[in-house]
Design an enzyme around this catalytic site. Structure first.
Site, PDB file in Angstrom:
ATOM      1  N   GLY A  31       0.849  -1.125   0.191  1.00  0.00           N
ATOM      2  CA  GLY A  31      -0.060   0.043   0.169  1.00  0.00           C
ATOM      3  C   GLY A  31       0.670   1.197  -0.015  1.00  0.00           C
ATOM      4  N   LEU A  33       0.365   3.658  -1.560  1.00  0.00           N
ATOM      5  CA  LEU A  33       0.526   3.361  -3.294  1.00  0.00           C
ATOM      6  C   LEU A  33       1.948   4.846  -3.908  1.00  0.00           C
ATOM      7  CD1 LEU A  33      -2.079   1.182  -4.510  1.00  0.00           C
ATOM      8  CD2 LEU A  33      -0.572   0.546  -3.500  1.00  0.00           C
ATOM      9  N   GLY A  36       5.664   4.566  -9.055  1.00  0.00           N
ATOM     10  CA  GLY A  36       6.369   2.826  -9.087  1.00  0.00           C
ATOM     11  C   GLY A  36       4.882   1.797  -8.999  1.00  0.00           C
ATOM     12  N   HIS A  37       4.664   2.134  -7.801  1.00  0.00           N
ATOM     13  CA  HIS A  37       3.841   0.777  -8.281  1.00  0.00           C
ATOM     14  C   HIS A  37       2.384   1.019  -8.607  1.00  0.00           C
ATOM     15  CE1 HIS A  37       4.222   1.539  -3.414  1.00  0.00           C
ATOM     16  NE2 HIS A  37       4.614   0.515  -3.118  1.00  0.00           N
ATOM     17  N   GLN A 167      15.452  -7.308  -3.794  1.00  0.00           N
ATOM     18  CA  GLN A 167      13.965  -8.122  -3.376  1.00  0.00           C
ATOM     19  C   GLN A 167      13.624  -9.070  -4.525  1.00  0.00           C
ATOM     20  OE1 GLN A 167      11.083  -7.493  -1.045  1.00  0.00           O
ATOM     21  NE2 GLN A 167      10.144  -6.346  -3.401  1.00  0.00           N
TER      22      GLN A 167
HETATM   23  O1  PAF Z   1       8.190  -4.576  -2.256  1.00  0.00           O
HETATM   24  C1  PAF Z   1       7.033  -4.468  -1.097  1.00  0.00           C
HETATM   25  O2  PAF Z   1       5.943  -3.603  -1.361  1.00  0.00           O
HETATM   26  C2  PAF Z   1       6.396  -6.393  -0.384  1.00  0.00           C
HETATM   27  O3  PAF Z   1       7.979  -5.959   0.265  1.00  0.00           O
HETATM   28  C3  PAF Z   1       5.985  -6.881  -0.976  1.00  0.00           C
HETATM   29  C4  PAF Z   1       7.273  -7.360  -2.357  1.00  0.00           C
HETATM   30  C5  PAF Z   1       4.901  -6.424  -1.373  1.00  0.00           C
HETATM   31  C6  PAF Z   1       6.048  -7.618  -0.111  1.00  0.00           C
HETATM   32  O4  PAF Z   1       5.470  -8.325   1.058  1.00  0.00           O
END
Ligand code: PAF
Length: 295
Positions: A31, A33, A36-37, A167
């Site tokens: 969330g 947001l 980027g999202h 990640q």
């Molecule tokens: O990048 C994120 O927002 C979080 O690490 C993810 C990938 C949603 C996992 O909780």
């Protein structure tokens, strides 16, 4: 946009859609947001018939002294942004829904259960250095939640942002290690006009900190230019950049130049490289990176 809390219901809805040959794109988020999202959502909309976005602030990826309780939660605003982009499903499970087994002691990160058949998984090696060194248990928490979410969503394209480079690499490897039915699509970093990588945590910055924070991308881009000139060794360039970065931000946790696939620290130039950093501006921890490639 359907808003769904129950993992079971989301799973069933997506099974039905896949039976009708719909391709599913999945964007996991916590969330708060930003553009980027939204760029991940747009990529998913372009490449799939159905887009699922999850909003779940995952407790197991936060250390006991990290910002889990104060992590920004702005569900109403997020909902509107996703409705505008015509997202099909917004999945917002409860902590119980994702961790019916409970979380153990408060503030404690759980150890993900790794089935024995994947004891040779490679992702833990990728999760060790860089952020993994400073945030023990963080990537275990990320891998745990993303594998649970992928089990719920099922076969999909999975959209991740390159800002969280380590990640993305860890998750891509985890998907491979566990043979999960997802195609990982890593999307470019979206930056503010002055170069600062967009992040939900940027909203913690004061005006003065915000000005200092823009230096992070500036020094990374300068490093990229210098590496491409090849006039000094990689080590000299790295130390030079570190000194410059330290002038503007507080503590620098790391600045490393690594192989973009293995994340192993590089001593010599090679064709493809990634320069990554994590540092504090005030109390806010920010990360950023640039990919460097010789033509
Ligand atoms: O990048 C994120 O927002 C979080 O690490 C993810 C990938 C949603 C996992 O909780």
């Amino acid at each position: 946009m359907k808003i769904i809390k129950s993992p079971k219901i989301l799973h069933q809805e997506l099974v039905k859609l896949r039976l009708r040959d719909s391709k599913v794109g999945f964007v996991p988020t916590m969330g708060a947001l930003h553009d980027g999202h939204l760029s991940l959502v747009r990529a998913s909309n372009r490449e799939n018939d159905v887009t699922v976005v999850s909003i779940f602030v995952n407790p197991t990826q936060f250390g006991p002294r990290e910002d889990f309780s104060k992590y920004p939660r702005v569900f109403g605003k997020d909902k509107k942004l996703l409705q505008r982009l015509k997202v099909d499903f917004l999945f917002c499970p409860s902590v119980r829904g994702i961790y019916p087994e409970g979380l153990g002691k408060r503030g404690q990160t759980i150890t993900p259960c790794l089935p024995p058949f994947v004891s040779n998984a490679k992702w833990p090696r990728l999760a060790k250095g860089l952020c993994g060194k400073f945030r023990p248990g963080h990537f275990q928490g990320v891998v745990t939640v993303v594998s649970k979410l992928l089990n719920i969503v099922g076969s999909c394209r999975l959209y991740l942002g390159a800002k969280d480079y380590q990640q993305a690499v860890v998750i891509r490897q985890m998907v491979k290690d566990y043979g999960l039915n997802a195609r990982v699509r890593i999307q470019p970093i979206v930056r503010e006009k002055d170069g600062l990588a967009m992040s939900s945590r940027n909203r913690y910055l004061s005006q003065e900190e915000r000005l200092r924070a823009r230096k992070i991308s500036q020094v990374l881009f300068a490093l990229k230019r210098d590496v491409l000139k090849r006039e000094k060794t990689l080590n000299v360039l790295k130390n030079q950049t570190l000194t410059e970065l330290k002038k503007h931000v507080g503590q620098v946790q790391y600045l490393e130049i690594v192989d973009p696939v293995t994340l192993i620290r590089l001593k010599k130039f090679q064709r493809g490289m990634a320069a990554l950093t994590a540092c504090f501006v005030g109390k806010t921890r920010l990360i950023d990176n640039v990919i460097i490639r010789f033509p």
